[in-house]
Motif scaffolding. Sequence first.
Motif, mmCIF file in Angstrom:
data_model
loop_
_atom_site.group_PDB
_atom_site.id
_atom_site.type_symbol
_atom_site.label_atom_id
_atom_site.label_comp_id
_atom_site.label_asym_id
_atom_site.label_seq_id
_atom_site.Cartn_x
_atom_site.Cartn_y
_atom_site.Cartn_z
ATOM 1 N N ARG A 172 0.809 -1.214 0.000
ATOM 2 C CA ARG A 172 0.000 0.000 0.000
ATOM 3 C C ARG A 172 0.845 1.267 0.000
ATOM 4 N NH1 ARG A 172 -4.153 -0.286 -2.305
ATOM 5 N NH2 ARG A 172 -4.928 1.574 -1.256
ATOM 6 N N LEU A 173 2.143 1.134 -0.191
ATOM 7 C CA LEU A 173 3.011 2.305 -0.183
ATOM 8 C C LEU A 173 2.858 3.108 -1.481
ATOM 9 C CD1 LEU A 173 6.267 0.812 1.391
ATOM 10 C CD2 LEU A 173 4.520 2.229 2.493
ATOM 11 N N PRO A 174 3.231 4.396 -1.453
ATOM 12 C CA PRO A 174 3.044 5.258 -2.635
ATOM 13 C C PRO A 174 3.828 4.832 -3.861
ATOM 14 C CG PRO A 174 3.406 6.574 -0.665
ATOM 15 C CD PRO A 174 3.690 5.153 -0.287
ATOM 16 N N PHE A 175 4.876 4.015 -3.674
ATOM 17 C CA PHE A 175 5.680 3.606 -4.823
ATOM 18 C C PHE A 175 5.430 2.149 -5.226
ATOM 19 C CE2 PHE A 175 8.181 3.245 -0.940
ATOM 20 C CZ PHE A 175 8.612 1.934 -0.982
ATOM 21 N N THR A 176 4.430 1.482 -4.588
ATOM 22 C CA THR A 176 4.073 0.126 -5.009
ATOM 23 C C THR A 176 2.626 0.150 -5.526
ATOM 24 O OG1 THR A 176 3.474 -0.515 -2.738
ATOM 25 C CG2 THR A 176 5.738 -0.935 -3.435
ATOM 26 N N PHE A 177 1.735 -0.628 -4.888
ATOM 27 C CA PHE A 177 0.364 -0.694 -5.387
ATOM 28 C C PHE A 177 -0.554 0.353 -4.764
ATOM 29 C CE2 PHE A 177 1.967 -4.899 -6.462
ATOM 30 C CZ PHE A 177 1.409 -5.118 -7.714
ATOM 31 N N GLY A 178 -0.039 1.136 -3.827
ATOM 32 C CA GLY A 178 -0.874 2.129 -3.160
ATOM 33 C C GLY A 178 -1.593 3.088 -4.092
ATOM 34 N N PRO A 179 -0.910 3.668 -5.097
ATOM 35 C CA PRO A 179 -1.593 4.605 -5.986
ATOM 36 C C PRO A 179 -2.513 3.939 -7.018
ATOM 37 C CG PRO A 179 0.803 4.924 -5.982
ATOM 38 C CD PRO A 179 0.530 3.609 -5.343
ATOM 39 N N ALA A 180 -2.488 2.619 -7.088
ATOM 40 C CA ALA A 180 -3.277 1.923 -8.113
ATOM 41 C C ALA A 180 -4.729 1.732 -7.698
ATOM 42 C CB ALA A 180 -2.648 0.570 -8.449
ATOM 43 N N THR A 181 -4.961 1.514 -6.404
ATOM 44 C CA THR A 181 -6.324 1.311 -5.927
ATOM 45 C C THR A 181 -6.555 2.118 -4.658
ATOM 46 O OG1 THR A 181 -5.745 -0.627 -4.587
ATOM 47 C CG2 THR A 181 -6.474 -1.032 -6.853
ATOM 48 N N LYS A 182 -7.786 2.594 -4.512
ATOM 49 C CA LYS A 182 -8.140 3.377 -3.332
ATOM 50 C C LYS A 182 -8.291 2.481 -2.113
ATOM 51 C CE LYS A 182 -10.631 7.685 -2.873
ATOM 52 N NZ LYS A 182 -11.811 8.487 -3.252
ATOM 53 N N ARG A 183 -8.701 1.255 -2.351
ATOM 54 C CA ARG A 183 -8.898 0.276 -1.282
ATOM 55 C C ARG A 183 -7.996 -0.924 -1.551
ATOM 56 N NH1 ARG A 183 -13.241 3.346 -1.995
ATOM 57 N NH2 ARG A 183 -13.485 2.621 -4.136
ATOM 58 N N PRO A 184 -7.540 -1.604 -0.500
ATOM 59 C CA PRO A 184 -6.653 -2.754 -0.712
ATOM 60 C C PRO A 184 -7.309 -3.839 -1.557
ATOM 61 C CG PRO A 184 -6.650 -2.088 1.602
ATOM 62 C CD PRO A 184 -7.756 -1.323 0.934
ATOM 63 N N ILE A 185 -6.541 -4.401 -2.451
ATOM 64 C CA ILE A 185 -7.003 -5.551 -3.224
ATOM 65 C C ILE A 185 -7.038 -6.758 -2.288
ATOM 66 C CG2 ILE A 185 -6.370 -7.102 -5.123
ATOM 67 C CD1 ILE A 185 -5.074 -4.661 -6.492
ATOM 68 N N PRO A 186 -8.081 -7.602 -2.364
ATOM 69 C CA PRO A 186 -8.150 -8.774 -1.482
ATOM 70 C C PRO A 186 -6.870 -9.609 -1.535
ATOM 71 C CG PRO A 186 -10.222 -8.505 -2.657
ATOM 72 C CD PRO A 186 -9.265 -7.488 -3.233
ATOM 73 N N ARG A 187 -6.495 -10.150 -0.392
ATOM 74 C CA ARG A 187 -5.222 -10.860 -0.274
ATOM 75 C C ARG A 187 -5.083 -11.980 -1.304
ATOM 76 N NH1 ARG A 187 -1.562 -11.479 3.871
ATOM 77 N NH2 ARG A 187 -2.925 -10.319 5.280
ATOM 78 N N GLU A 188 -6.160 -12.775 -1.489
ATOM 79 C CA GLU A 188 -6.059 -13.909 -2.398
ATOM 80 C C GLU A 188 -5.899 -13.461 -3.853
ATOM 81 O OE1 GLU A 188 -10.461 -13.020 -1.822
ATOM 82 O OE2 GLU A 188 -8.651 -13.099 -0.573
ATOM 83 N N VAL A 189 -6.472 -12.300 -4.168
ATOM 84 C CA VAL A 189 -6.326 -11.766 -5.521
ATOM 85 C C VAL A 189 -4.898 -11.247 -5.725
ATOM 86 C CG1 VAL A 189 -7.131 -10.022 -7.154
ATOM 87 C CG2 VAL A 189 -8.778 -11.218 -5.692
ATOM 88 N N MET A 190 -4.411 -10.492 -4.743
ATOM 89 C CA MET A 190 -3.044 -9.983 -4.845
ATOM 90 C C MET A 190 -2.035 -11.124 -4.919
ATOM 91 S SD MET A 190 -1.190 -7.308 -5.148
ATOM 92 C CE MET A 190 -2.070 -5.870 -4.547
ATOM 93 N N ASP A 191 -2.266 -12.175 -4.152
ATOM 94 C CA ASP A 191 -1.378 -13.335 -4.240
ATOM 95 C C ASP A 191 -1.381 -13.913 -5.654
ATOM 96 O OD1 ASP A 191 -0.626 -13.159 -1.600
ATOM 97 O OD2 ASP A 191 -1.961 -14.744 -0.894
ATOM 98 N N GLY A 192 -2.558 -13.938 -6.283
ATOM 99 C CA GLY A 192 -2.648 -14.438 -7.653
ATOM 100 C C GLY A 192 -1.897 -13.583 -8.651
ATOM 101 N N PHE A 193 -1.742 -12.289 -8.335
ATOM 102 C CA PHE A 193 -0.955 -11.397 -9.197
ATOM 103 C C PHE A 193 0.548 -11.585 -8.988
ATOM 104 C CE2 PHE A 193 -4.545 -7.973 -9.006
ATOM 105 C CZ PHE A 193 -5.313 -8.720 -9.875
ATOM 106 N N LEU A 194 0.951 -11.829 -7.753
ATOM 107 C CA LEU A 194 2.377 -11.802 -7.411
ATOM 108 C C LEU A 194 3.052 -13.167 -7.361
ATOM 109 C CD1 LEU A 194 2.303 -9.092 -4.589
ATOM 110 C CD2 LEU A 194 2.980 -8.805 -6.973
ATOM 111 N N LEU A 195 2.288 -14.227 -7.076
ATOM 112 C CA LEU A 195 2.910 -15.536 -6.902
ATOM 113 C C LEU A 195 3.569 -16.098 -8.167
ATOM 114 C CD1 LEU A 195 0.459 -17.338 -4.447
ATOM 115 C CD2 LEU A 195 2.786 -16.547 -3.998
ATOM 116 N N PRO A 196 2.977 -15.922 -9.366
ATOM 117 C CA PRO A 196 3.636 -16.515 -10.542
ATOM 118 C C PRO A 196 5.081 -16.078 -10.716
ATOM 119 C CG PRO A 196 1.403 -15.881 -11.089
ATOM 120 C CD PRO A 196 1.674 -15.322 -9.723
ATOM 121 N N SER A 197 5.349 -14.784 -10.566
ATOM 122 C CA SER A 197 6.719 -14.301 -10.758
ATOM 123 C C SER A 197 7.633 -14.700 -9.607
ATOM 124 C CB SER A 197 6.734 -12.777 -10.937
ATOM 125 O OG SER A 197 6.160 -12.129 -9.812
#
Length: 297
Positions: A172-197
Amino acid sequence: MKRVDQRHSSSLGTAHERALTGGTIRYYDTGDGPPVVFVHGFMTNANTWRDVVPNVAAAGHRCIAPDLPLGAHSIPVPEAGLTPVGVADMVSEFLDELDLTDVTLVANDSGGVVTQILLARGLARVSRVVLASVDCYEAFPPTRYRWLTAAIKIPGATRAVTSILRFRPLQRLPFTFGPATKRPIPREVMDGFLLPSRRSAEIRADLAHFVSQGVRNEFTLDAARKFPFVSTPVLIAWAREDRLVPAEYAERLANDLPNSTLAFIDDSYMLVQEDRPDALTELIIEFARQHAAPTQR
């Protein structure tokens, strides 16, 4: 070639795979009617459309959401040319392979770069386009994310970057995903974005390939030079509070694209499908209805 196990929402429909010239991609398919193809952005995948697809499908559309090789995909594509032009070629071939016509393309974030290239080509299969808060013009990458693309370009740094991003407080920091969404993306969804890499060296190689070869505004500026000649109807659906690509870019697109409509979405940052899927869905359905082929009205 190792595939990374992923869980996408069942709302996206049935999972399929399609072999293309550059490699195999997975996609999700649900509904019947004129097709709507969803184009996600950098380090996300088809699951970002999980709250938009069901109601668009219920409105009488076939909804197709591919996992494109932009860093959160599950099937490596080491032979693909991973620039925005190369990914646009994959999407174009994908439309051909599925023999889709009268397509509505819906794009967000850097998926909008791919879609602007397709828009500039004037593909016969694409009848209308929705650009929902996208990278464009000089803003590719957005200023706040230049550190990320610079870091990934350093040999061997991709794994370190993706490992750092796994820590929830950092997301949620200003230089990561913080500026992308106003509210946190659900944990399981974010894991689905980050786990492959994180889990696959081959996926990380694809990610590094795209960043090193393709994240440059020469691609967006080249597409923009062709905008005055584009006749395709375009809906520019922009987050009024977008902190990555501000609203003046939406107004610039509206001025440059002759057959465009500009609509602002309140209470959202760039990933409008995450913050305001309800508002985006309504805009997509109404836009498709207004610009439907005569036989479908």
